[in-house]
Write an enzyme that holds these catalytic residues in place. Sequence first.
Site, PDB file in Angstrom:
ATOM      1  N   TYR A   8       0.841  -1.212   0.000  1.00 24.49           N
ATOM      2  CA  TYR A   8       0.000   0.000   0.000  1.00 24.49           C
ATOM      3  C   TYR A   8       0.877   1.263   0.000  1.00 24.49           C
ATOM      4  CZ  TYR A   8      -4.042  -2.925   1.155  1.00 24.49           C
ATOM      5  OH  TYR A   8      -5.030  -3.867   1.129  1.00 24.49           O
ATOM      6  N   TYR A  53     -11.801  -0.911  -0.218  1.00 26.77           N
ATOM      7  CA  TYR A  53     -11.988  -0.570   1.209  1.00 26.77           C
ATOM      8  C   TYR A  53     -10.758   0.157   1.731  1.00 26.77           C
ATOM      9  CZ  TYR A  53      -8.804  -3.879   3.603  1.00 26.77           C
ATOM     10  OH  TYR A  53      -7.692  -4.519   4.112  1.00 26.77           O
ATOM     11  N   ARG A  54      -9.682   0.138   0.948  1.00 28.05           N
ATOM     12  CA  ARG A  54      -8.380   0.657   1.382  1.00 28.05           C
ATOM     13  C   ARG A  54      -7.520   0.667   0.125  1.00 28.05           C
ATOM     14  NH1 ARG A  54      -4.910  -3.354   5.313  1.00 28.05           N
ATOM     15  NH2 ARG A  54      -3.110  -2.039   5.713  1.00 28.05           N
TER      16      ARG A  54
HETATM   17  C1  LIG Z   1       2.444 -10.406   2.028  1.00 28.56           C
HETATM   18  C2  LIG Z   1       1.617  -9.370   2.734  1.00 28.56           C
HETATM   19  C3  LIG Z   1       0.536  -9.767   3.481  1.00 28.56           C
HETATM   20  C4  LIG Z   1      -0.261  -8.815   4.123  1.00 28.56           C
HETATM   21  N1  LIG Z   1      -1.323  -9.260   4.861  1.00 28.56           N
HETATM   22  C5  LIG Z   1      -2.143  -8.363   5.453  1.00 28.56           C
HETATM   23  C6  LIG Z   1      -3.258  -8.800   6.197  1.00 28.56           C
HETATM   24  O1  LIG Z   1      -3.490 -10.001   6.369  1.00 28.56           O
HETATM   25  N2  LIG Z   1      -4.083  -7.863   6.734  1.00 28.56           N
HETATM   26  C7  LIG Z   1      -3.841  -6.542   6.591  1.00 28.56           C
HETATM   27  O2  LIG Z   1      -4.615  -5.735   7.107  1.00 28.56           O
HETATM   28  N3  LIG Z   1      -2.788  -6.106   5.903  1.00 28.56           N
HETATM   29  C8  LIG Z   1      -1.922  -6.964   5.327  1.00 28.56           C
HETATM   30  N4  LIG Z   1      -0.836  -6.512   4.617  1.00 28.56           N
HETATM   31  C9  LIG Z   1      -0.661  -5.057   4.429  1.00 28.56           C
HETATM   32  C10 LIG Z   1       0.205  -4.352   5.502  1.00 28.56           C
HETATM   33  O3  LIG Z   1       1.523  -4.825   5.400  1.00 28.56           O
HETATM   34  C11 LIG Z   1      -0.323  -4.494   6.919  1.00 28.56           C
HETATM   35  O4  LIG Z   1      -1.629  -3.969   6.990  1.00 28.56           O
HETATM   36  C12 LIG Z   1       0.527  -3.786   7.996  1.00 28.56           C
HETATM   37  O5  LIG Z   1       0.000  -4.068   9.278  1.00 28.56           O
HETATM   38  C13 LIG Z   1       0.536  -2.251   7.844  1.00 28.56           C
HETATM   39  O6  LIG Z   1       1.764  -1.783   8.278  1.00 28.56           O
HETATM   40  P1  LIG Z   1       2.014  -1.187   9.756  1.00 28.56           P
HETATM   41  O7  LIG Z   1       1.295  -2.043  10.722  1.00 28.56           O
HETATM   42  O8  LIG Z   1       3.473  -1.021   9.890  1.00 28.56           O
HETATM   43  O9  LIG Z   1       1.271   0.198   9.667  1.00 28.56           O
HETATM   44  P2  LIG Z   1       1.895   1.602   9.217  1.00 28.56           P
HETATM   45  O10 LIG Z   1       2.562   1.443   7.905  1.00 28.56           O
HETATM   46  O11 LIG Z   1       2.688   2.163  10.300  1.00 28.56           O
HETATM   47  O12 LIG Z   1       0.554   2.442   9.108  1.00 28.56           O
HETATM   48  C14 LIG Z   1      -0.402   2.238   8.125  1.00 28.56           C
HETATM   49  C15 LIG Z   1      -1.009   3.578   7.748  1.00 28.56           C
HETATM   50  O13 LIG Z   1      -1.814   4.046   8.848  1.00 28.56           O
HETATM   51  C16 LIG Z   1      -1.597   5.422   9.108  1.00 28.56           C
HETATM   52  N5  LIG Z   1      -0.981   5.562  10.449  1.00 28.56           N
HETATM   53  C17 LIG Z   1      -0.073   4.710  10.988  1.00 28.56           C
HETATM   54  N6  LIG Z   1       0.199   5.073  12.239  1.00 28.56           N
HETATM   55  C18 LIG Z   1      -0.510   6.172  12.495  1.00 28.56           C
HETATM   56  C19 LIG Z   1      -0.655   6.983  13.651  1.00 28.56           C
HETATM   57  N7  LIG Z   1      -0.022   6.681  14.776  1.00 28.56           N
HETATM   58  N8  LIG Z   1      -1.489   8.048  13.584  1.00 28.56           N
HETATM   59  C20 LIG Z   1      -2.165   8.321  12.453  1.00 28.56           C
HETATM   60  N9  LIG Z   1      -2.079   7.574  11.325  1.00 28.56           N
HETATM   61  C21 LIG Z   1      -1.260   6.504  11.355  1.00 28.56           C
HETATM   62  C22 LIG Z   1      -0.675   5.925   8.053  1.00 28.56           C
HETATM   63  O14 LIG Z   1      -1.401   6.494   7.013  1.00 28.56           O
HETATM   64  C23 LIG Z   1       0.032   4.694   7.543  1.00 28.56           C
HETATM   65  O15 LIG Z   1       0.391   4.836   6.202  1.00 28.56           O
HETATM   66  C24 LIG Z   1       0.012  -7.437   3.983  1.00 28.56           C
HETATM   67  C25 LIG Z   1       1.115  -7.038   3.221  1.00 28.56           C
HETATM   68  C26 LIG Z   1       1.910  -8.004   2.606  1.00 28.56           C
HETATM   69  C27 LIG Z   1       3.073  -7.570   1.771  1.00 28.56           C
END
Ligand SMILES: Cc1cc2nc3c(=O)[nH]c(=O)nc-3n(C[C@H](O)[C@H](O)[C@H](O)COP(=O)(O)OP(=O)(O)OC[C@H]3O[C@@H](n4cnc5c(N)ncnc54)[C@H](O)[C@@H]3O)c2cc1C
Length: 541
Positions: free
Chosen positions: A121, A498-499
């Site tokens: 994303y 949805y995202r």
């Molecule tokens: C192989 C693979 C599998 C995946 N499987 C899943 C899955 O099963 N389910 C799923 O949901 N996703 C999945 N993902 C997508 C993603 O990697 C995950 O959702 C991951 O948890 C998001 O990264 P993060 O937790 O580091 O959030 P971040 O990258 O830190 O945050 C996500 C977004 O939320 C906002 N944000 C973050 N922190 C804050 C804050 N403190 N205040 C305000 N805004 C904020 C920002 O806009 C940011 O870009 C997958 C990705 C890959 C490559």
Amino acid sequence: MSGINRREFLGVGAAGLGAAAGLGFSEVARAAPMLAPRVSKASFARLLAEMRGVVGDAWVYADDQGLRSYKKSYTPDPQLQHVPVGAVAPQSVEEVQAIVRIANHYRQPLWTVSTGKNLGYGSATPATPGQMVLDLKRMNRILNVDPDLATALVEPGVTYQQLQDYLDEHKIPLWLDVPTIGPIASPVGNTLDRGVGYTPYGDHFTFQCGMEVVLPNGDVMRTGMGSIKNSTTWQAFKWGYGPYVDGLFTQSNFGICTKMGMWLMPKPPCYKPFMIRHAEMSDVARIVEAMRPLRVASLIPNVNLMMGAAYQLAMFNRRSDVWQGEGSATDEAVKKAAKANDLGMWNTYFALYGTDESVAAIEPIVRGALTASGGEVLTEKEMGGNPWFHHHATLMRGGLNLDEIGLARWKGNGGGLAWFAPVAPAKGDETARQTALAKEILGKYGFDYTAAYAIGWRELHHIIALLFDKTDPAEEQKADTCYREMVTRFGEQGWASYRTGVPSMDLVAAQYGQVNRDFNKLLKNAIDPKGILAPGKSGIY
Ligand SMILES: Cc1cc2nc3c(=O)[nH]c(=O)nc-3n(C[C@H](O)[C@H](O)[C@H](O)COP(=O)(O)OP(=O)(O)OC[C@H]3O[C@@H](n4cnc5c(N)ncnc54)[C@H](O)[C@@H]3O)c2cc1C
């Protein structure tokens, strides 16, 4: 009014990254980032110095080496619009407030991430050029876990792995619910992007309870019961009093979440994972028809995954192991490779949770319905040694693994992956039409239908992994064009995402209509008049 518009934020007409379009992935890391529209070189240098005064020299990055990891992303970016200009990593709420005040003074936009692993994303990259990443990885304290109420309060930098280790260490019999890259991701980041996992607590925002938020003016607000003096119910009661505002801080740019409460699932005495194997691509509609009543009645209580065979093969294989021909991998080739691994064309994973007695009572009902749909009902007994069964059996009890990261290597080490995630009601005919449309568009560009459906409660998330080689600029451009065509043509059928990732936030926001966009802009102008927080997030400026 911020008076700042999308054109300004994209730097249209300005020399900079746009001019560097056409560079490959490795060159992106070297590209000189462009400053935000209202920030001069001199004021950027001053604001960096002031930020260093707040967090220390080691935690402000503006040089090539320091920014390297922040620039890395799987998503297509042929015009180099998503390259941050700097990054800053505060350690406390007070430091976040100080950074926000500096940003306001200099009109420097900040793109907040918790652990920055939004892979597919955009990772940590911002929606528009010139933004600094506000990286909350150092705010990583587990503030409370209440074993009786089964709740937790965490800071943004806490990873699912860290929380699991805490539960293990303290022998607390609660389960997490994790996305498939749980070990490296954060409950806060995932929940704020309205992510999902695969236990009965899979819709993460539903199981969120209470937030602390730094507002764009630097004030700190607690939602729900968190602002009551001497409150003991912050993580127990979601709604508080008056307008419910937590949703305003998800998928938005209205605040910086610095603490989040969440509910955890008590470990059940009995857990039984299942896989239903269907042989044909065309079985997709009947699986959904069989599954929907079981989900709506909560006889099957978890977010279950209908995994397409190509998606599953991509986890542990290279594309060339399955298909060496021209264009998209054919269904025949995928079916053959799937069969060799004991997989069907669709493999649906769900679980039953409860006591031995309650699981034994429900199992015949679900077996009956799913067998009638033409599927083979399989369990640990038949599939125990199968790595895909093991992966899903782990996920559906909130267990952590990184098996799915292999997807990004389907076409080599280039790491090109963009999630397209349209939603639809859980109805068979819509599923069949969605699958046909996705295959048609992906086929036009020679990409593979590496896809799954997550069945929530009444809806389907169609999770399409657009896998491409990001080391090849022509393929990156093609992936970008293909993605936009999918968004547009699915949208015409009423199926919006949805995202979405940073390259397509405007495109998706437009599908939700002008009145919605105007309302978001009205809020944005009221809350963040200088447009400091994450311009372009969800198409909001
Ligand atoms: C192989 C693979 C599998 C995946 N499987 C899943 C899955 O099963 N389910 C799923 O949901 N996703 C999945 N993902 C997508 C993603 O990697 C995950 O959702 C991951 O948890 C998001 O990264 P993060 O937790 O580091 O959030 P971040 O990258 O830190 O945050 C996500 C977004 O939320 C906002 N944000 C973050 N922190 C804050 C804050 N403190 N205040 C305000 N805004 C904020 C920002 O806009 C940011 O870009 C997958 C990705 C890959 C490559």
